[in-house]
Design an enzyme around this catalytic site. Structure first.
Site, PDB file in Angstrom:
ATOM      1  N   THR A  17       0.804  -1.328  -0.049  1.00  0.00           N
ATOM      2  CA  THR A  17       0.025  -0.043   0.260  1.00  0.00           C
ATOM      3  C   THR A  17       0.785   1.114  -0.024  1.00  0.00           C
ATOM      4  O   THR A  17       0.506   2.333  -0.433  1.00  0.00           O
ATOM      5  CB  THR A  17      -0.911   0.007   1.060  1.00  0.00           C
ATOM      6  OG1 THR A  17      -1.711  -1.004   1.019  1.00  0.00           O
ATOM      7  CG2 THR A  17      -1.785   1.211   1.376  1.00  0.00           C
ATOM      8  N   SER A  63       1.487  -7.765  -0.772  1.00  0.00           N
ATOM      9  CA  SER A  63       2.308  -8.665  -0.206  1.00  0.00           C
ATOM     10  C   SER A  63       1.611 -10.003  -0.117  1.00  0.00           C
ATOM     11  O   SER A  63       2.084 -10.860   0.389  1.00  0.00           O
ATOM     12  CB  SER A  63       2.663  -8.098   0.966  1.00  0.00           C
ATOM     13  OG  SER A  63       1.685  -7.887   1.984  1.00  0.00           O
ATOM     14  N   THR A  96       1.417  -4.365   4.174  1.00  0.00           N
ATOM     15  CA  THR A  96       1.297  -4.842   5.865  1.00  0.00           C
ATOM     16  C   THR A  96       0.710  -5.917   5.847  1.00  0.00           C
ATOM     17  O   THR A  96       0.735  -6.726   6.947  1.00  0.00           O
ATOM     18  CB  THR A  96       0.416  -3.422   6.212  1.00  0.00           C
ATOM     19  OG1 THR A  96      -0.893  -3.394   5.534  1.00  0.00           O
ATOM     20  CG2 THR A  96       1.128  -2.050   6.044  1.00  0.00           C
ATOM     21  N   ASP A  97      -0.154  -6.462   4.764  1.00  0.00           N
ATOM     22  CA  ASP A  97      -0.663  -7.836   5.017  1.00  0.00           C
ATOM     23  C   ASP A  97      -0.143  -8.847   5.528  1.00  0.00           C
ATOM     24  O   ASP A  97      -0.398  -9.705   6.352  1.00  0.00           O
ATOM     25  CB  ASP A  97      -1.774  -8.286   3.778  1.00  0.00           C
ATOM     26  CG  ASP A  97      -2.966  -7.289   3.587  1.00  0.00           C
ATOM     27  OD1 ASP A  97      -3.278  -6.557   4.588  1.00  0.00           O
ATOM     28  OD2 ASP A  97      -3.765  -7.380   2.908  1.00  0.00           O
TER      29      ASP A  97
HETATM   30  C1  SIN Z   1      -0.181  -5.524   0.756  1.00  0.00           C
HETATM   31  O1  SIN Z   1      -0.124  -6.036   1.934  1.00  0.00           O
HETATM   32  O2  SIN Z   1       0.565  -5.370  -0.238  1.00  0.00           O
HETATM   33  C2  SIN Z   1      -1.497  -4.563   0.754  1.00  0.00           C
HETATM   34  C3  SIN Z   1      -2.067  -4.126   1.920  1.00  0.00           C
HETATM   35  C4  SIN Z   1      -1.181  -3.083   2.727  1.00  0.00           C
HETATM   36  O3  SIN Z   1       0.045  -2.922   2.302  1.00  0.00           O
HETATM   37  O4  SIN Z   1      -1.535  -2.323   3.630  1.00  0.00           O
END
Ligand code: SIN
Length: 331
Positions: A17, A63, A96-97
């Site tokens: 993100t 991710s 973050t995922d």
């Molecule tokens: C991801 O994990 O690539 C998408 C979600 C995020 O980064 O918050």
């Protein structure tokens, strides 16, 4: 600052993100991993003259799609940068995922002592108030600090510095999405100041015995989620199909009687780890739920982290249960 005193930080982009773009001014409905990290760095003029940046573009992923192939590429690059006298530290931008999976895995397999700091964002770069630039600024400051050396893979988010071992995403919307609960953070940042107040106790990075593993053809390990009516037939199928199964148990790694009976009578090769679906828990050997000691307890590790450690341990030690148990006690 004298140019010779400038630290050089490698910024390694993988997507997420932090590099997301979508409808202007909106937090939602964006696509992760679209924007080159140079564009985010351009929006942080405060770095200019304070640190020298070298960008390495590895991926533009959401991710959720990260794989062991990507981990292998990251390991090779970080270990090359470890030997590069021009580089003082590394920052990895990441979604973050699955940040908690990647930070834990890299914490175990990177043979490095230089700072390695991961960061990301909850809002895309096109939001009214994106959190990515602030997080990236603080991650770069943390990677520039000598205090961050030898601390394993760190995650910097919302001004807090965490061990990649313990971090867990706990909120799907807030910009302070991460926590380690009562296990605590390692430090914090304030503008350009980096204050580390604790060190990780468990072995990591250059101290780890898992850094020589080739991250390919990995053993197959899945997670079995426990609830009050968990189907023993599904677990039987998994025990046949996978090299290892991690149970996301209730409470301190518990399960219903039908699952206990199945495990008690199981004589096969699949390695079983008892973890818990709780965000904060300690899973110990259980004479009540596992009287014959058929399972390996995950202690503090979540099912998703326990899965990665079990994959590494199976790859390194085969189905040697005592050695696998020791891995869970050590890392
Ligand atoms: C991801 O994990 O690539 C998408 C979600 C995020 O980064 O918050």
């Amino acid at each position: 600052m004298n140019k010779d005193e400038l630290k050089t930080i490698a910024v390694i982009e993988t997507g997420g993100t932090i590099a997301g773009t979508g409808p202007k001014g909106e937090d939602a409905n964006y696509k992760a991993g679209e924007l080159p990290v140079e564009r985010i760095l351009d929006s942080i003029p405060e770095l200019s003259g304070k640190v020298s940046i070298k960008v390495y573009s590895v991926n533009h992923l959401d991710s959720n799609d990260i794989s062991f192939h990507d981990y292998k590429v990251l390991k090779k690059l970080c270990e090359r940068l470890e030997k590069d006298p021009e580089i003082d530290g590394m920052v990895i931008t990441h979604g973050t995922d699955t940040m908690e999976e990647s930070s834990f895995l890299l914490n175990l397999v990177l043979n490095v002592k230089k700072p390695v700091v991961m960061t990301g964002a909850m809002r895309p770069a096109t939001a009214i108030s994106p959190d990515g630039p602030g997080n990236l600024y603080q991650a770069i400051q943390t990677a520039s600090s000598p205090a961050s050396s030898g601390k394993g893979v760190l995650v910097v988010f919302g001004g807090d510095i965490y061990s990649g071992r313990d971090i867990q995403k706990q909120n799907g919307a807030r910009i302070d999405a991460f926590s380690t609960n009562s296990f605590g953070m390692l430090g914090y940042t304030r503008d350009a100041d980096v204050c580390i107040i604790q060190s990780p106790y468990r072995d990591h990075t250059a101290q780890s015995d898992l850094t020589d593993i080739e991250l390919e053809e990995m053993p197959k390990v899945e997670v079995f989620y426990i609830h009050e009516e968990s189907d023993p037939e599904l677990l039987s199928f998994m025990l046949e199909k996978y090299d290892g199964v991690v149970m996301a148990g209730t409470g301190a790694g518990n399960y219903p009687r039908a699952i206990q009976d199945l495990i008690e009578n199981y004589e096969g090769e699949c390695m079983l780890v008892r973890s818990s679906r709780l965000p904060e828990v300690l899973v110990y050997p259980s004479p009540v739920f596992d009287p014959s000691g058929k399972t390996v307890p995950s202690y503090r590790l979540s099912p998703q982290k326990a899965r990665l450690l079990l994959m590494l341990a199976l790859k390194k030690y085969g189905k040697d249960k005592d050695k696998i148990k020791k891995c869970f006690e050590r890392y």
